[in-house]
Design an enzyme around this catalytic site. Structure first.
Site, PDB file in Angstrom:
ATOM      1  N   VAL B  15      32.154  30.694  40.562  1.00  0.00           N
ATOM      2  CA  VAL B  15      31.947  29.982  39.295  1.00  0.00           C
ATOM      3  C   VAL B  15      32.999  28.889  39.103  1.00  0.00           C
ATOM      4  O   VAL B  15      32.688  27.780  38.656  1.00  0.00           O
ATOM      5  CB  VAL B  15      31.953  30.963  38.097  1.00  0.00           C
ATOM      6  CG1 VAL B  15      31.771  30.207  36.792  1.00  0.00           C
ATOM      7  CG2 VAL B  15      30.856  32.004  38.259  1.00  0.00           C
ATOM      8  N   LYS B  39      45.002  33.947  43.227  1.00  0.00           N
ATOM      9  CA  LYS B  39      45.781  35.085  43.695  1.00  0.00           C
ATOM     10  C   LYS B  39      46.062  34.998  45.190  1.00  0.00           C
ATOM     11  O   LYS B  39      47.171  35.172  45.639  1.00  0.00           O
ATOM     12  CB  LYS B  39      45.002  36.370  43.396  1.00  0.00           C
ATOM     13  CG  LYS B  39      45.856  37.525  42.901  1.00  0.00           C
ATOM     14  CD  LYS B  39      45.020  38.643  42.269  1.00  0.00           C
ATOM     15  CE  LYS B  39      43.956  39.182  43.194  1.00  0.00           C
ATOM     16  NZ  LYS B  39      43.135  40.231  42.558  1.00  0.00           N
ATOM     17  N   GLU B 121      29.836  31.266  26.330  1.00  0.00           N
ATOM     18  CA  GLU B 121      28.392  31.145  26.549  1.00  0.00           C
ATOM     19  C   GLU B 121      27.992  31.629  27.938  1.00  0.00           C
ATOM     20  O   GLU B 121      26.934  32.240  28.118  1.00  0.00           O
ATOM     21  CB  GLU B 121      27.974  29.677  26.368  1.00  0.00           C
ATOM     22  CG  GLU B 121      26.490  29.428  26.413  1.00  0.00           C
ATOM     23  CD  GLU B 121      25.733  30.152  25.315  1.00  0.00           C
ATOM     24  OE1 GLU B 121      25.830  29.750  24.162  1.00  0.00           O
ATOM     25  OE2 GLU B 121      25.038  31.137  25.630  1.00  0.00           O
ATOM     26  N   GLY B 126      23.678  33.640  31.961  1.00  0.00           N
ATOM     27  CA  GLY B 126      23.872  32.404  32.726  1.00  0.00           C
ATOM     28  C   GLY B 126      23.613  31.153  31.933  1.00  0.00           C
ATOM     29  O   GLY B 126      24.289  30.885  30.939  1.00  0.00           O
ATOM     30  N   GLY B 179      23.513  36.885  48.623  1.00  0.00           N
ATOM     31  CA  GLY B 179      24.656  36.587  47.775  1.00  0.00           C
ATOM     32  C   GLY B 179      24.414  36.862  46.294  1.00  0.00           C
ATOM     33  O   GLY B 179      25.229  36.523  45.445  1.00  0.00           O
ATOM     34  N   GLU B 182      26.907  41.933  44.835  1.00  0.00           N
ATOM     35  CA  GLU B 182      28.195  42.080  45.492  1.00  0.00           C
ATOM     36  C   GLU B 182      28.165  43.274  46.435  1.00  0.00           C
ATOM     37  O   GLU B 182      27.251  44.093  46.385  1.00  0.00           O
ATOM     38  CB  GLU B 182      29.286  42.270  44.427  1.00  0.00           C
ATOM     39  CG  GLU B 182      29.438  41.017  43.573  1.00  0.00           C
ATOM     40  CD  GLU B 182      30.424  41.217  42.453  1.00  0.00           C
ATOM     41  OE1 GLU B 182      31.593  41.478  42.745  1.00  0.00           O
ATOM     42  OE2 GLU B 182      30.017  41.112  41.279  1.00  0.00           O
ATOM     43  N   ASP B 193      26.576  45.713  33.716  1.00  0.00           N
ATOM     44  CA  ASP B 193      26.603  44.277  33.440  1.00  0.00           C
ATOM     45  C   ASP B 193      25.657  43.916  32.294  1.00  0.00           C
ATOM     46  O   ASP B 193      26.027  43.207  31.351  1.00  0.00           O
ATOM     47  CB  ASP B 193      26.224  43.517  34.724  1.00  0.00           C
ATOM     48  CG  ASP B 193      26.168  42.029  34.511  1.00  0.00           C
ATOM     49  OD1 ASP B 193      27.229  41.387  34.564  1.00  0.00           O
ATOM     50  OD2 ASP B 193      25.069  41.499  34.275  1.00  0.00           O
ATOM     51  N   LYS B 197      26.599  42.511  28.333  1.00  0.00           N
ATOM     52  CA  LYS B 197      25.968  41.358  27.700  1.00  0.00           C
ATOM     53  C   LYS B 197      25.291  41.741  26.394  1.00  0.00           C
ATOM     54  O   LYS B 197      25.342  41.002  25.401  1.00  0.00           O
ATOM     55  CB  LYS B 197      24.962  40.731  28.667  1.00  0.00           C
ATOM     56  CG  LYS B 197      25.638  40.091  29.874  1.00  0.00           C
ATOM     57  CD  LYS B 197      24.649  39.776  30.988  1.00  0.00           C
ATOM     58  CE  LYS B 197      25.362  39.148  32.182  1.00  0.00           C
ATOM     59  NZ  LYS B 197      24.497  39.061  33.381  1.00  0.00           N
ATOM     60  N   GLY B 295      24.533  32.193  39.468  1.00  0.00           N
ATOM     61  CA  GLY B 295      24.675  31.066  40.394  1.00  0.00           C
ATOM     62  C   GLY B 295      25.836  30.198  39.984  1.00  0.00           C
ATOM     63  O   GLY B 295      26.182  30.094  38.806  1.00  0.00           O
TER      64      GLY B 295
END
Lengths: 416, 416
Positions: B15, B39, B121, B126, B179, B182, B193, B197, B295
């Site tokens: 991102v 990192k 946002e 997304g 992709g 994960e 997840d 949200k 994405g």
């Protein structure tokens, strides 16, 4: 943080009463309607007499009223009211797309000069927050295209012709009986309403102020059962879709026409009185928004949302217009369309190139091919008068010069 | 009117790089990335060394940086960074849903106390502008329900199991290869997840701050080919859908579970990695928004939209939370679900009432009936451990006491 607003309301029809109801049934937000200006003196009203006035100046000259909400039918009278209100330093909320599309530049200027806010979320696609999303969310992203179904009346009619095999005339009558279409449905069925919305959206999506007179709108009045049959046999639905499309050379094309929609398109399932908008961004990809395109409460809710935004000091920033590298509008583009005609004279009048399909029988003839938009604009009256029907078969729009290059190249190939 | 911002960026993965690309390719808007804290010291970077730092304080203590954009994976480290930034008077943009859902109340308080803006946002769905729409458009309207598909990874997997008859394991592998998922997909496939949200959205839609630990999330890890077959035969698709539903007595229910979706539901055509959100308002009716759920560029574009909003002084107003008559959260509700079990012990453990369907064969058993959410919460581990599968057959959620009233009434009827 927010301020209690005093509202002067113009018009108390379907949307005005919807707003009144929504306002009185919303928690945590109170704006007072101080006065309602109406025209008809004999019509019974659902509010007390003390709220009603027949004199617009009673609102416009009242310094205590800080917001004018304009919800009348007459676009020219509305322009007069809205201009006066802006000049007197009042904020304005309107749902009048014809007013906006016809006077976009003057209204933009007036609200800038008088440092007031003019909001109009309810003018485009009913309860879908499209203008706010374009202004606040897609403001920095270069958009490729905005398209969709912007008019609930025609979508209702088209849904019925496909789903229930109703004729155009019967579907229109049903829409009128249900209150979706007005007794004079010209604005809706000839695509004017959808065009006005496209013109408003083009400003916020591409920073473009276009004269609505220059934008082609082909409607659905000439739809024939043969066209419906053609679409149904191929598994298409017919939708009236405005397309606002970025092209090469910083050009943008805007027009409204019927279109055959395939099953996997988002718009395929937007039926009846619903509206849908597809926003295609360079980075965010394809966004799809669907909602109720019309109706007293949904439109009232959209107007209320603008009033609420005003109470927090909100103002459109017209960021894409202000950026000063807005693209330019062009009609010199080529589209691919189905064209039902009556006789060879029609084919000589409306010239299609690269014809990929041609069908003739005793009483049904069509071609599928490419046609220039400027050519359709010049022949709009001919198409309407002779009951011909045009529908996009593909949503691709190309600059005419790209097409002509292609043709030249082809000819060269042939000559070798 | 707008101010040029100096950004300190934390994290430069998918991102972060997407944001960098989108920022450098957006016209008319320039914010400078002053520093990027990462990192890993050995990973090659697409930007010059002078932009990179390994010391978070180099950003947090730099008075010239006015915006921190937090895009790292670790939610606890992110909380530390975001809190410090807010306390130091910096605005923050984050896409970290776990951070937000876990520390919603503290973060709300911190941004109020320090009079700075925290925008997120990109954390929910997304590129769909759902939080902005709830904050700015549905802010005065009482909402009935918000539901949808909030997680692209599981939607991709579920799409493949139905459309291409892939097994859950194969579909997951394909998602990982592409992709979308994960290497440790737990957060996605167990519904965490989507739950994070839902918790964020519940604040903006209903003014509700809920502890995410109290919200049920049933995922799709136990999906079996028999479940897929059951759904396919009935023409359903299976989707993982969070539901945030207003009930009587000012109660709101929030949970995440698989659900059988019929063809005419908006969510039926939201496939692959796409997300969709349905917002049901008291007046505006049903709104549907669809867009790319994940994405690099879509999420980058959402982050950029927040940065742009900051440059215009934007701040969430949390209007529904501020109104102080927010509803209360409850799990004491009854849902109707399909339950695939292994043996009678399972049926004794997970108690279903009003069973309307029951099927048993040698190696496939299921019931369809009603179950209390608190009961599923208590038995979540049992369901997972024993590979049982639960899917809503109906999206109706009822308060448990309404259901018990109904049962009493039924019993009375029977006794006569």
């Amino acid at each position: 943080m927010s301020k209690k607003l005093k509202i002067g309301l113009f018009g108390f029809g379907c949307v005005g009463q919807g707003l009144y109801h929504v306002l009185n049934n919303s928690t945590g937000f109170k704006a007072d309607i101080a006065k309602i200006a109406v025209k008809n003196k004999t019509k019974p009203r659902i509010v007390g007499k003390e709220l009603i006035t027949y004199d617009k100046w009673e609102i416009l000259n009242n310094p205590e009223i800080d917001v004018v909400v304009e919800l009348i039918d007459d676009a020219e009278e509305a322009f007069h009211i809205v201009s006066e209100a802006l000049k007197k330093g009042k904020h304005v909320v309107t749902a009048n797309k014809k007013l906006l599309a016809t006077h976009l530049e003057e209204l933009y200027r007036l609200q800038q000069e008088n440092n007031v806010s003019l909001l109009y979320e309810a003018s485009a696609c009913g309860s879908i927050p499209i203008i706010r999303s374009l202004e606040e969310y897609f403001d920095n992203e270069e958009l490729e295209k905005v398209s969709g179904i912007f008019n609930g009346t025609t979508n209702y009619i088209l849904t019925k012709t496909i789903a229930e095999k109703l004729s155009y005339a019967n579907a229109l009558k049903q829409a009128q009986d249900k209150g979706f279409a007005e007794s004079d449905p010209t604005n809706d069925v000839e695509g004017f309403d959808a065009k006005f919305k496209a013109v408003i959206i083009a400003l916020h999506a591409f920073g473009l102020i276009i004269k609505q007179e220059e934008v082609l709108n082909i409607g659905i009045t000439t739809l024939h059962e043969n066209d419906i049959k053609y679409a149904s046999e191929k598994g298409y639905k017919i939708k009236l879709t405005p397309i606002i499309q970025r092209l090469d050379d910083d050009k943008v094309s805007v027009f409204v026409a019927p279109r055959f929609i395939k099953e996997h398109n988002h718009l395929y399932n937007v039926d009846n009185e619903f509206n849908g908008v597809i926003v295609e961004g360079k980075f965010s990809g394809e966004q799809f928004l669907q909602g109720r395109g019309a109706g007293s409460y949904p439109t009232g809710a959209a107007v209320l949302s603008d009033i609420s935004a005003l109470s927090h000091g909100y103002k459109y920033e017209f960021k894409k217009y202000a950026q000063k590298h807005a693209p330019t509008f062009t009609n010199d583009v080529v589209i691919e369309a189905y064209f039902r005609y009556n006789n060879n004279d029609d084919l000589k009048q409306i010239i299609f190139d690269e014809i990929s399909e041609k069908y003739t029988s005793k009483d049904y003839h069509y071609v599928v091919g490419k046609v220039n938009l400027t050519h359709l604009i010049a022949n709009r009256d001919y198409i309407l008068k002779n009951n011909l029907f045009i529908s996009l078969v593909d949503e691709k729009v190309s600059l005419a010069k790209e097409e002509s290059k292609k043709t030249v190249f082809k000819k060269e190939l042939v000559s070798y």
